[in-house]
Enzyme design. Structure first.
Site, mmCIF file in Angstrom:
data_model
loop_
_atom_site.group_PDB
_atom_site.id
_atom_site.type_symbol
_atom_site.label_atom_id
_atom_site.label_comp_id
_atom_site.label_asym_id
_atom_site.label_seq_id
_atom_site.Cartn_x
_atom_site.Cartn_y
_atom_site.Cartn_z
ATOM 1 N N GLU A 44 0.842 -1.201 0.000
ATOM 2 C CA GLU A 44 0.000 0.000 0.000
ATOM 3 C C GLU A 44 0.877 1.251 0.000
ATOM 4 O OE1 GLU A 44 -3.525 1.923 2.857
ATOM 5 O OE2 GLU A 44 -2.006 0.600 3.721
ATOM 6 N N LYS A 110 -9.711 2.465 -2.149
ATOM 7 C CA LYS A 110 -9.865 1.855 -0.828
ATOM 8 C C LYS A 110 -11.221 2.206 -0.223
ATOM 9 C CE LYS A 110 -7.374 1.576 3.594
ATOM 10 N NZ LYS A 110 -6.216 2.142 4.339
ATOM 11 N N CYS A 144 -5.413 -2.883 2.830
ATOM 12 C CA CYS A 144 -5.120 -2.754 4.259
ATOM 13 C C CYS A 144 -6.351 -2.881 5.158
ATOM 14 C CB CYS A 144 -4.394 -1.432 4.509
ATOM 15 S SG CYS A 144 -3.414 -1.419 6.042
#
Length: 260
Positions: A44, A110, A144
């Protein structure tokens, strides 16, 4: 369609807010790959580390890092993926980019921004789950903090590979290890987690623990904590099909619709 997908996971030390040096360092790491590879997975925010300084570090989809990714993908005839800070339509995104060998780009923003760090105040959250089609494989990319939300990763598309790119810190690394394995088991898919190492500019430590799990939750590979490295391995369509046929767990999943 490829029965085998050759992947390389890259566990790297990221230099705080230094895109140029991070691209140089990652290029050097990737030069060590001598085997043919289908997919390379980076962490990331691989150009900067997990920073909230989007205004000074954001790039566009025509920026230097995207060009760098396209060059590597085309030169090595592989797909390349990882997330970076993108500015678009006056918004900042923690955007996972997937570059195909021919230079084509797909992306995923995300969905779950990390509120304890204020990511939600800087970056606009994504609203769509993305399923990529690559060499006959269905691939679900996530980033994540998404790992903590199993409903969003729920395998309603019969995807073959779920992967997470991350800056996951040392104090909560036990959750990273446990949840990667859980996502593999509950979705009967390969699950890959690629985490960074080193300290960031806020003093947070990242230990790596990058790993790959098969559809039964068996760990296939694990990169040593706190060390840079690249692990190369083969994923098998036969392994997925055999186990899903014998153990039809996905057929018995609860039925509901996810409203976002």
């Amino acid at each position: 369609m490829n029965e085998i997908l050759n992947i390389a996971i890259v566990q790297a030390h990221l230099i705080w807010e230094n895109p140029i040096q991070n691209r140089i360092n990652l290029s050097r790491m990737l030069e060590s790959i001598s085997k043919p590879i289908d997919l390379v997975i980076l962490p990331e925010m691989f150009t900067s580390g997990f920073t909230m300084h989007a205004e000074s570090l954001a790039e566009t989809m025509q920026g230097e890092t995207i060009k760098w990714m396209q060059t590597i993908a085309q030169d090595r005839n592989c797909a390349l993926t990882g997330s970076l800070i993108i500015e678009e339509d006056n918004n900042y995104y923690n955007r996972l980019v997937f570059v195909y060998p021919n230079g084509k780009i797909e992306s995923y923003n995300k969905r779950h921004t990390f509120t304890p760090a204020g990511e939600n105040k800087v970056y606009k959250a994504g609203v769509e789950k993305v399923i990529l089609q690559y060499k006959g494989w269905k691939i679900c990319p996530q980033v994540c903090y998404d790992l903590r939300f199993p409903v969003f990763a729920r395998n309603t598309e019969d995807y073959d590979l779920l992967y997470y790119v991350a800056n996951w810190p040392k104090p909560r690394i036990a959750a990273w290890d446990a949840l990667l394995k859980a996502r593999a088991i509950e979705n009967m898919s390969y699950c890959v987690g690629v985490n960074r190492i080193g300290l960031d500019g806020k003093g947070h430590e990242y230990p790596g623990h990058s790993a790959v799990y098969d559809v039964l939750g068996e760990q296939l590979t694990y990169l040593e904590a706190n060390k840079e490295g690249i692990e190369i391995l083969q994923l098998s369509k036969e392994h997925i099909a055999k186990n899903r046929k014998y153990l039809g767990f996905l057929n018995d999943k609860d039925r509901f619709n996810l409203i976002m």
